[in-house]
Design a protein around this motif. Structure first.
Motif, short mmCIF file in Angstrom:
data_model
loop_
_atom_site.label_atom_id
_atom_site.label_comp_id
_atom_site.label_asym_id
_atom_site.label_seq_id
_atom_site.Cartn_x
_atom_site.Cartn_y
_atom_site.Cartn_z
N TYR A 195 0.90 -1.28 -0.16
CA TYR A 195 0.04 -0.08 -0.01
C TYR A 195 0.91 1.34 -0.15
O TYR A 195 0.69 2.51 -0.63
CB TYR A 195 -0.69 0.14 1.14
N TRP A 196 1.99 1.32 0.74
CA TRP A 196 2.74 2.28 0.69
C TRP A 196 3.32 2.68 -0.84
O TRP A 196 3.51 3.56 -1.11
CB TRP A 196 4.04 2.15 1.53
N ALA A 197 4.07 1.59 -1.30
CA ALA A 197 4.59 2.02 -2.53
C ALA A 197 3.24 2.37 -3.59
O ALA A 197 3.69 3.21 -4.32
CB ALA A 197 5.09 0.52 -3.17
N TYR A 198 2.23 1.86 -3.18
CA TYR A 198 1.04 2.31 -4.02
C TYR A 198 0.80 3.73 -4.06
O TYR A 198 0.71 4.48 -4.96
CB TYR A 198 -0.29 1.44 -3.65
N TYR A 199 0.85 4.23 -2.61
CA TYR A 199 0.36 5.77 -2.59
C TYR A 199 1.71 6.49 -2.82
O TYR A 199 1.51 7.79 -3.00
CB TYR A 199 -0.46 6.12 -1.46
N GLU A 200 2.81 6.07 -2.53
CA GLU A 200 3.95 6.95 -2.41
C GLU A 200 4.71 7.02 -3.75
O GLU A 200 5.39 8.09 -4.10
CB GLU A 200 5.16 6.58 -1.33
N GLY A 205 3.83 6.98 -6.64
CA GLY A 205 3.04 8.04 -7.75
C GLY A 205 2.80 7.19 -9.08
O GLY A 205 2.50 7.93 -9.79
N TRP A 206 2.80 5.78 -9.24
CA TRP A 206 2.47 5.20 -10.26
C TRP A 206 1.17 4.37 -9.93
O TRP A 206 0.66 3.93 -11.05
CB TRP A 206 3.46 4.48 -10.86
N GLY A 207 0.51 4.30 -8.80
CA GLY A 207 -0.46 3.56 -8.70
C GLY A 207 -0.32 2.31 -8.84
O GLY A 207 -1.51 1.47 -8.82
N GLY A 208 0.81 1.68 -8.88
CA GLY A 208 1.21 0.37 -9.01
C GLY A 208 1.20 -0.26 -7.72
O GLY A 208 1.62 0.29 -6.72
N TRP A 209 0.54 -1.48 -7.49
CA TRP A 209 0.45 -2.25 -6.03
C TRP A 209 1.63 -3.18 -5.95
O TRP A 209 1.78 -3.81 -4.75
CB TRP A 209 -0.88 -2.43 -5.36
N SER A 265 -10.04 -7.43 -10.61
CA SER A 265 -10.77 -6.46 -10.77
C SER A 265 -10.06 -5.29 -11.28
O SER A 265 -10.22 -4.62 -12.36
CB SER A 265 -11.71 -6.02 -9.42
N VAL A 266 -8.89 -4.95 -10.65
CA VAL A 266 -8.13 -3.85 -10.85
C VAL A 266 -7.52 -4.21 -12.12
O VAL A 266 -7.45 -3.30 -13.17
CB VAL A 266 -7.11 -3.76 -9.63
N SER A 267 -7.08 -5.45 -12.32
CA SER A 267 -6.32 -5.79 -13.61
C SER A 267 -6.99 -5.70 -14.95
O SER A 267 -6.80 -5.19 -15.83
CB SER A 267 -5.67 -7.11 -13.54
N PRO A 307 -10.81 0.05 -9.94
CA PRO A 307 -12.05 -0.32 -9.24
C PRO A 307 -11.74 -1.63 -8.24
O PRO A 307 -11.06 -2.37 -8.66
CB PRO A 307 -13.06 -0.90 -10.45
N TYR A 308 -12.43 -1.37 -7.13
CA TYR A 308 -12.51 -2.61 -5.97
C TYR A 308 -10.89 -2.87 -5.35
O TYR A 308 -10.65 -3.84 -5.20
CB TYR A 308 -13.17 -3.69 -6.51
N ILE A 309 -9.92 -1.80 -5.65
CA ILE A 309 -8.55 -2.21 -5.42
C ILE A 309 -8.45 -2.15 -3.78
O ILE A 309 -7.63 -3.14 -3.50
CB ILE A 309 -7.74 -0.90 -5.72
N LEU A 310 -9.26 -1.62 -3.05
CA LEU A 310 -9.02 -1.55 -1.61
C LEU A 310 -9.29 -3.46 -1.22
O LEU A 310 -8.81 -3.80 0.04
CB LEU A 310 -10.06 -0.93 -0.83
N LEU A 311 -10.00 -4.24 -1.83
CA LEU A 311 -10.17 -5.64 -1.55
C LEU A 311 -8.79 -6.20 -1.43
O LEU A 311 -8.61 -7.01 -0.70
CB LEU A 311 -10.95 -6.41 -2.66
N ILE A 312 -7.83 -5.82 -2.14
CA ILE A 312 -6.35 -6.66 -2.20
C ILE A 312 -5.73 -6.57 -0.83
O ILE A 312 -5.44 -7.44 -0.05
CB ILE A 312 -5.48 -5.71 -3.11
#
Lengths: 370, 657
Positions: free
Chosen positions: B226-231, B233-237, B511-513, B615-620
């Motif tokens: 999640y940290w990589a996701y928000y920090e 800046g590319w939205g990759g998780w 869903s995200v993919s 979409p529905y990324i928080l499910l991860i």
């Protein structure tokens, strides 16, 4: 004297604490062993038996809940019984001798000796802590340039013949962008000491900076004197060559570029610029390198494009291709290459720099077509 | 003086660890008295390393730049939380944190050893001390956090701005707790090999430790993701970056260990394999440390790299792992395999789980190490990217997910697959129906998307099959069912919840993919853009000043498809001390979906804006949290809690049914 005592006292207090800590740790270990001389194997036996009882309970529970039928439960119990028999039949581990006082004490001795010796080797007990809040002397040291200059200026008004003061303040003026003041300071230094080639060049530099590209006769005069005074002085020759280039007097510029290049060792940072200057001066001020460069890029781009369209490549290579087309002002090909790159790397995540490049140049993004 | 006292405390802890390792491993038969001393020594090691750690934290907090570590990685202007977390935002400090967690687990093992026989205690604490001695020695001799500077500089060099985030305060401690927790399993495995004592009781002692480490590792990886996701800046998780793989491999192996230890505890089978897995799991943790700490990999995790350190870690790795496998090779033939079972049984299902997980570890390991080896041996640089991992890993996980719901429904020893299948029929139908419905609504044709959805729903629903089965929901009155449900052992609940969490994560990934949308464009204040029904209006561009950075801030108003508006403020920060720029994305959650907005590079007269709809990324991450929660629930189950199992209470419970 009191400072010296402080210096010795610090390590002494430290070592006393370190030895006390070691002693407490060893005592804690020593007393942990006390009162446990009985070898408690009975506890272990009980543990093992309790485990078998649990297993039996589990089988019976499964049988009650219908997970195992009667025959399966019987088989499982048989399995457990065999396990118990095997466990009882296994030879006891070698009769355990107790952990002796001698071993304990020697262990503690090694611990204490190892820790104190290793710390003596690695540590710096003489260095006190220096938290930022306890370092008021820093405030004095961290005065900024403006304050320092103001202070020196005040002193120079009282003692205008202070050579050291002028020497310090001249480069400071230069750094602060006060070029006229810097030139005046250099003049003072030259008046108070022998004018060397370096000093003349410094003065010329300040004058040229002050003139802001308009040139200065005084500077030219100083530079020529410096060149005449010192046959091995590079900086004055470079300035002189550059000034002659600006004035369009290419013959003279060529002479000084050549002299500077002849004085070079071969690894100076200004050398490429001087060589280019010489080339331009020799060509009467026309820069041919730009044309060469364009030709070279064109050749390179052709090869890169062939390969990328045929075999694909990394995002960096695509970016390079797009950038090259943009440099050549070939927008159609740049757009075509960018579209191909977007197909090869559909996620914006992969394309970071490429997108910026394309958007900056006003190329169309696939996203805009939708 | 506090710094030097901390230094001395670390040296003393090292000395105690060296002597404890020798005592524990050489004199392990000397009974309870030695165990008492080693237990005390383990607790002392923890106390002393804590003192050392606090000394470093203190030096960072008061900006004592006579400590080289603080001078290199701290700054007097940094906010307090980053002064503290900055302690482990560098090589030396993170090694110290590693040692701290290592001795914490040693102290816990010592504190909860009541029911453990003395010979096992001696061997476990001896091995644990050996690891502490190795890592504390490495820290002291090659990367000493207590190195001093005299004279002390005026100001520190600051922490990498990307790391100046709460993530640094949470992610490394959790991840290390996971990595290092497996050291206890490793120590137990070594103890079992040396003493020859390997039985169900052993598994009962090991499983809580495995579970605890696994929970920490799961949370640590999820937090890192999640940290990589928000920090970044590319939205990759998830990037299949070697450093991520280094933490993912122990997780896969640990998951396998969790399941095989279950077989060993309940059925006394798979003993040698469980021991092997325990060694493998910790070895992979060490390998991860080596990859990250040696500087072989360059990434945000590498901090400073130094080839000598790499060689020392490699040597330590070779000795510890090599020694463990040598011991395994010598001793395992003498160990007795036990517990027979039919192929179709709970044991069989768990073996299948282990088989797939172990193969997945192998695939990730090859993908991670092959480019490194190739580079080292032939000088050829290749990159094994996401497509390799997605394909290989996906191909291995699909069958695992397919058979997963069957596992908990099968009986031990021999089971009826058809009966289990019948019980799952309803859930299978539901999963197929939902997968087809959603794919049809989204307009997906036959592709990987419906298959992924199907697997996700299948695992999620299949997980609760056992709960429904046990409670006889629908077959007896509802109140009675609920009473039964509440009375179910917590281990059954934790199995169901854990598997459901996995299903949720799968659904989020699919869903995200499948349905992520993105928009890259240029925008000026006053203009708007539109993505997936969200309207993004660029209101203004401002320059704001933070505690130790300047930020170009874009102020956006986003109108969601349902009309609600939110103000998003993505930033591009420039940190004063280092001059390094970072991107701070702005993220807005809409239910389980998120809109991710990044202010890109400034152009001459406009701004690059990148927007993603996820979409529905928080499910991860919710799935990962649910899995961890299930682990904690399982730990709270009295039957596997540390110490004495409550035999009497269990008997009563059974009788009351």
């Amino acid at each position: 004297m009191p400072r010296l005592a402080d210096k010795r006292l610090g390590p002494m207090i430290f070592w006393s604490i370190a030895i006390a800590v070691t002693a407490i740790a060893c005592a804690a270990l020593f007393y942990a062993a006390a009162g446990r001389t009985v070898n408690a194997t009975t506890g272990e036996m009980a543990d093992q038996n309790r485990h078998f009882r649990l297993a039996l309970d589990a089988i019976e529970a499964d049988e009650r809940s219908g997970k195992l039928d009667a025959s399966q439960a019987l088989a499982a119990k048989g399995e457990l019984a065999r396990e118990i028999l095997r466990d009882k039949a296994a030879p006891d581990p070698a009769p355990a001798r107790s952990f002796g006082q001698l071993q304990l004490l020697s262990g503690l001795a090694i611990t204490a000796a190892l820790s104190l010796a290793l710390y003596a080797f690695l540590g710096r007990p003489d260095l006190p802590a220096q938290p930022l809040a306890d370092r008021p002397e820093l405030v004095a040291q961290s005065l900024d340039l403006d304050d320092a200059v103001a202070r020196i200026e005040a002193r120079l008004i009282e003692a205008p013949d202070d050579l050291r003061g002028w020497q310090v303040i001249a480069p400071a003026y230069l750094e602060m962008g006060r070029f006229a003041d810097a030139a005046e300071a250099y003049r003072r230094v030259m008046a108070l000491s022998a004018p060397s080639a370096d000093l003349r060049t410094d003065l010329a530099e300040a004058l040229l900076l002050d003139a802001n590209g308009a040139g200065s006769d005084e500077a030219m005069d100083q530079l020529e004197q410096a060149v005449a005074a010192d046959a091995g002085h590079v900086r004055s020759r470079l300035y002189l060559a550059a000034e002659f280039m600006r004035l369009g007097r290419y013959d003279q510029a060529q002479t000084y570029w050549q002299q500077a290049i002849n004085l070079a060792q071969g690894n100076e940072s200004w050398l490429p610029a001087a060589r280019q200057g010489l080339a331009v001066a020799a060509n009467d001020g026309v820069d041919t390198t730009a044309a060469d460069q364009a030709e070279m890029i064109q050749g390179m781009v052709g090869g890169l494009a062939d390969r990328l369209y045929a075999e694909g490549g990394s995002v960096e290579e695509w970016s390079q291709l797009v950038r090259s087309y943009l440099v050549l002002n070939d927008r159609d090909n740049a757009q075509r290459a960018y579209d191909a790159a977007v197909i090869a790397y559909p996620a914006a995540f992969d394309r970071g720099e490429l997108d910026t490049l394309a958007l900056d140049a006003g190329l169309t993004l696939n996203g805009d077509d939708q | 003086m506090s710094i030097e006292l901390g230094h001395f405390a670390l040296v003393l802890a090292f000395a105690i660890a060296v002597v404890s390792a020798m005592g524990g491993l050489l004199l392990w038969r000397r009974g309870e008295r030695l165990a008492a001393v080693l237990g005390q020594a383990a607790i002392l090691q923890f106390v002393l390393v804590s003192v050392a750690f606090l000394a470093v934290v203190h030096a960072f907090v008061v900006s004592d730049f006579s400590l080289a570590l603080a001078a290199n990685h701290s700054h007097s202007l940094k906010p307090l939380i980053f002064k503290i977390s900055g302690v482990w935002g560098n090589h030396e400090g993170s090694m110290l944190l590693w040692v701290l967690i290592l001795v914490l687990f040693g102290a816990l093992a010592a504190a909860f050893r009541r029911s453990l026989p003395s010979d096992l205690t001696n061997l476990v604490l001896g091995t644990q001390s050996l690891l502490t001695a190795a890592f504390a020695g490495f820290t002291l001799f090659t990367s000493n956090p207590f190195a001093r500077l005299s004279p002390a500089p005026l100001e520190g060099g600051d922490l990498n701005p990307v790391l100046q985030d709460v993530g640094l305060a949470i992610h490394p401690p959790l991840l290390y707790a996971g990595y290092v927790g497996f050291s206890i399993c490793f120590s137990f495995a070594i103890a079992a090999l040396i003493s020859g004592r390997i039985d169900q009781a052993w598994a009962r002692w090991v499983r809580p430790w495995t579970m605890l480490s696994w929970v920490f590792l799961t949370l640590g990886i999820a937090m890192g993701s999640y940290w990589a996701y928000y920090e970044l800046g590319w939205g990759g998780w998830w990037f299949w970056d070697p450093v991520e793989n280094a933490s993912f491999m122990p997780w896969l192996a640990g998951t396998a260990l969790l399941h095989s230890a279950l077989v060993m505890e309940k059925r006394n089978a798979l003993k040698i394999w469980t021991i092997f897995l325990a060694i493998i799991t910790f070895s992979l943790s060490l390998l991860g440390t080596f990859l990250v700490r040696s500087g072989i990999l360059t990434s945000v995790h590498t901090f400073a790299s130094d080839p000598t350190r790499g060689l020392v870690i490699l040597a330590m790795l070779a000795v510890l792992i090599g020694g463990a496998f040598l011991l395994f090779a010598i001793r395992s033939p003498a160990l007795r395999q036990g517990g027979l079972f039919a192929p179709i049984s709970r044991e069989g299902a768990l073996i299948l789980n282990n088989l797939f997980l172990a193969t997945a570890v192998g695939a990730v390991l090859v993908g991670t190490l092959y480019p490194l080896l190739l580079d080292a041996l032939t000088g050829t640089t290749i990159s094994v990217g996401a497509p390799f991992f997605n394909f290989t890993f996906g191909a291995l996980m699909a069958p695992l997910l397919l058979v997963l719901p069957f596992g908990p429904l099968l009986a031990w020893k021999r089971a009826d697959l058809v009966a289990a299948g019948q019980r799952l029929m309803g859930f299978a139908a539901l999963a197929v129906f939902l997968a087809i419905l959603i794919s049809a609504l989204a307009g997906n044709s036959i592709s990987l998307v419906p298959i992924g959805l199907l697997l996700g729903f299948w695992v999620t629903f299949g997980a609760i099959a056992e709960l429904i089965e046990r409670s006889r929901l629908g077959r007896i009155p509802l109140a009675e069912s609920l009473r039964r449900l509440a009375g179910l052992p917590r281990s059954i609940w934790s199995t169901a919840i854990g598997h459901m969490g996995l299903g949720l994560t799968v659904l989020g990934i699919v869903s995200v993919s499948a349905w992520e949308t993105e928009l890259v464009t240029t925008l000026n204040p006053g203009e708007t853009a539109e993505l997936s029904g969200y309207e993004i209006a660029f209101d203004s561009f401002e320059q704001l000043e933070g505690a130790n950075y300047l930020a170009d801030t874009g102020v956006f108003t986003v109108t969601g498809p349902n009309g609600g508006t939110a103000v998003l403020m993505p930033e591009r920060r420039t940190y004063v001390a280092s001059g390094t720029p970072t991107t701070e994305a702005a993220i807005q959650s809409y239910g389980l979906s998120q809109l991710y907005l990044q202010l890109g590079e400034p152009l001459e007269d406009t701004h690059v804006i990148r927007v993603w709809h996820k979409p529905y990324i928080l499910l991860i991450w919710i799935g990962a949290l649910v899995m961890s929660g299930a682990g904690i629930l399982s730990l709270s189950d009295r039957r596997v809690r540390f110490g004495v199992p409550q035999a009497a209470r269990k008997a009563k419970l059974e009788a009351s049914r």
